[in-house]
Design a protein around this motif. Structure first.
Motif, PDB file in Angstrom:
ATOM      1  N   GLU A   1       0.970  -1.118   0.062  1.00 24.37           N
ATOM      2  CA  GLU A   1       0.183  -0.036   0.084  1.00 24.37           C
ATOM      3  C   GLU A   1       0.917   1.466  -0.054  1.00 24.37           C
ATOM      4  N   PRO A   2       1.754   1.603   0.784  1.00 24.85           N
ATOM      5  CA  PRO A   2       2.508   2.693   0.725  1.00 24.85           C
ATOM      6  C   PRO A   2       3.077   3.387  -0.427  1.00 24.85           C
ATOM      7  N   CYS A   3       3.481   2.249  -1.265  1.00 24.76           N
ATOM      8  CA  CYS A   3       3.856   2.678  -2.781  1.00 24.76           C
ATOM      9  C   CYS A   3       2.885   3.244  -3.502  1.00 24.76           C
ATOM     10  N   PHE A   4       1.709   2.957  -3.496  1.00 27.97           N
ATOM     11  CA  PHE A   4       0.623   3.437  -4.080  1.00 27.97           C
ATOM     12  C   PHE A   4       0.601   5.096  -3.923  1.00 27.97           C
ATOM     13  N   GLY A   5       0.668   5.460  -5.326  1.00 31.98           N
ATOM     14  CA  GLY A   5       0.644   6.918  -5.495  1.00 31.98           C
ATOM     15  C   GLY A   5       2.032   7.546  -5.067  1.00 31.98           C
ATOM     16  N   CYS A   6       2.913   6.689  -4.740  1.00 35.11           N
ATOM     17  CA  CYS A   6       4.374   7.526  -4.307  1.00 35.11           C
ATOM     18  C   CYS A   6       5.409   7.018  -5.535  1.00 35.11           C
ATOM     19  N   LYS A   7       5.671   5.743  -5.571  1.00 38.73           N
ATOM     20  CA  LYS A   7       6.525   5.295  -6.863  1.00 38.73           C
ATOM     21  C   LYS A   7       8.118   6.164  -6.497  1.00 38.73           C
ATOM     22  N   HIS A   8       8.609   5.926  -5.411  1.00 35.25           N
ATOM     23  CA  HIS A   8       9.764   6.742  -5.133  1.00 35.25           C
ATOM     24  C   HIS A   8      10.952   6.146  -6.238  1.00 35.25           C
ATOM     25  N   THR A   9      10.857   4.894  -6.384  1.00 38.69           N
ATOM     26  CA  THR A   9      11.987   3.970  -7.319  1.00 38.69           C
ATOM     27  C   THR A   9      13.116   3.978  -6.740  1.00 38.69           C
ATOM     28  N   ASP A  10      13.368   4.406  -5.402  1.00 37.62           N
ATOM     29  CA  ASP A  10      14.600   4.142  -4.952  1.00 37.62           C
ATOM     30  C   ASP A  10      15.119   2.335  -5.006  1.00 37.62           C
ATOM     31  N   CYS A  11      13.927   1.879  -4.947  1.00 39.49           N
ATOM     32  CA  CYS A  11      14.005   0.395  -4.517  1.00 39.49           C
ATOM     33  C   CYS A  11      14.750  -0.492  -5.852  1.00 39.49           C
ATOM     34  N   VAL A  12      14.297   0.138  -6.997  1.00 40.30           N
ATOM     35  CA  VAL A  12      14.832  -0.567  -8.317  1.00 40.30           C
ATOM     36  C   VAL A  12      16.385  -0.613  -8.496  1.00 40.30           C
ATOM     37  N   VAL A  13      17.097   0.437  -8.167  1.00 38.81           N
ATOM     38  CA  VAL A  13      18.578   0.527  -8.315  1.00 38.81           C
ATOM     39  C   VAL A  13      19.148  -0.179  -7.683  1.00 38.81           C
ATOM     40  N   VAL A  14      18.505  -0.953  -6.511  1.00 43.32           N
ATOM     41  CA  VAL A  14      19.605  -1.792  -5.707  1.00 43.32           C
ATOM     42  C   VAL A  14      19.196  -3.160  -6.116  1.00 43.32           C
ATOM     43  N   CYS A  15      18.259  -3.573  -6.868  1.00 45.96           N
ATOM     44  CA  CYS A  15      17.650  -4.802  -6.993  1.00 45.96           C
ATOM     45  C   CYS A  15      18.892  -5.438  -7.785  1.00 45.96           C
ATOM     46  N   PRO A  16      19.255  -6.777  -7.569  1.00 44.70           N
ATOM     47  CA  PRO A  16      20.280  -7.431  -8.187  1.00 44.70           C
ATOM     48  C   PRO A  16      19.569  -8.307  -9.357  1.00 44.70           C
ATOM     49  N   ALA A  17      18.360  -8.640  -9.271  1.00 45.28           N
ATOM     50  CA  ALA A  17      17.445  -9.527  -9.991  1.00 45.28           C
ATOM     51  C   ALA A  17      16.854  -8.772 -10.976  1.00 45.28           C
ATOM     52  N   ASP A  18      16.545  -7.440 -11.023  1.00 44.75           N
ATOM     53  CA  ASP A  18      15.834  -6.593 -11.733  1.00 44.75           C
ATOM     54  C   ASP A  18      14.344  -7.172 -11.720  1.00 44.75           C
ATOM     55  N   CYS A  19      13.758  -7.443 -10.920  1.00 46.23           N
ATOM     56  CA  CYS A  19      12.516  -7.950 -10.581  1.00 46.23           C
ATOM     57  C   CYS A  19      11.254  -6.972 -10.496  1.00 46.23           C
ATOM     58  N   PHE A  20      11.633  -5.638 -10.539  1.00 48.65           N
ATOM     59  CA  PHE A  20      10.714  -4.661 -10.371  1.00 48.65           C
ATOM     60  C   PHE A  20       9.945  -4.216 -11.894  1.00 48.65           C
ATOM     61  N   TYR A  21       8.733  -4.204 -11.552  1.00 47.67           N
ATOM     62  CA  TYR A  21       7.876  -3.891 -12.743  1.00 47.67           C
ATOM     63  C   TYR A  21       6.888  -2.740 -12.491  1.00 47.67           C
ATOM     64  N   GLU A  22       6.668  -1.644 -13.346  1.00 43.26           N
ATOM     65  CA  GLU A  22       6.034  -0.445 -13.166  1.00 43.26           C
ATOM     66  C   GLU A  22       4.691  -0.489 -13.412  1.00 43.26           C
ATOM     67  N   GLY A  23       3.551  -0.487 -12.571  1.00 44.81           N
ATOM     68  CA  GLY A  23       2.111  -0.042 -12.567  1.00 44.81           C
ATOM     69  C   GLY A  23       1.969   1.547 -12.956  1.00 44.81           C
ATOM     70  N   GLU A  24       0.723   1.731 -13.242  1.00 43.82           N
ATOM     71  CA  GLU A  24       0.440   3.218 -13.370  1.00 43.82           C
ATOM     72  C   GLU A  24       0.755   3.986 -12.067  1.00 43.82           C
ATOM     73  N   SER A  25       0.250   3.164 -10.933  1.00 41.32           N
ATOM     74  CA  SER A  25       0.354   3.980  -9.433  1.00 41.32           C
ATOM     75  C   SER A  25       1.238   3.440  -8.593  1.00 41.32           C
TER      76      SER A  25
END
Ligand code: F3S
Length: 90
Positions: A7-31
């Motif tokens: 939930e806390p990601c909804f409407g935020c999408k800071h995206t700090d998380c994606v740069v540290v992911c060694p598996a590149d397993c993040f996917y971007e939804g609209e919100s």
């Protein structure tokens, strides 16, 4: 097992998380972002990077947000992969 974006990601999408992911397993939804549970290696590197603390180990997702486990599994394959930080929504 997998990490789960909640939930806390909804409407935020800071995206700090994606740069540290060694598996590149993040996917971007609209919100919000989603983690592909079949690609996540459970390293937990993303957890401390998220300002609103939206990411949890699957077993530790707070009760009100348990539906996000299935939502991540359902939505990740439908959204584009994201590996670079971008401006947050708010
Ligand atoms: Fe969302 Fe937190 Fe990542 S707000 S985009 S899970 S850093």
């Amino acid at each position: 097992m997998s990490m789960v974006v909640t939930e806390p990601c909804f409407g935020c999408k800071h995206t700090d998380c994606v740069v540290v992911c060694p598996a590149d397993c993040f996917y971007e939804g609209e919100s919000m972002l989603f983690i592909h549970p079949d690609e996540c290696i459970d390293c937990g590197a993303c957890v401390p990077e998220c300002p609103p603390q939206a990411i949890f180990y699957e077993d530790d997702v707070p009760e009100p947000w348990r539906d996000y486990i299935a939502l991540n599994r359902e939505m990740a394959p439908l959204c584009p992969n994201i590996t670079e930080k971008k401006a947050p929504l708010q």
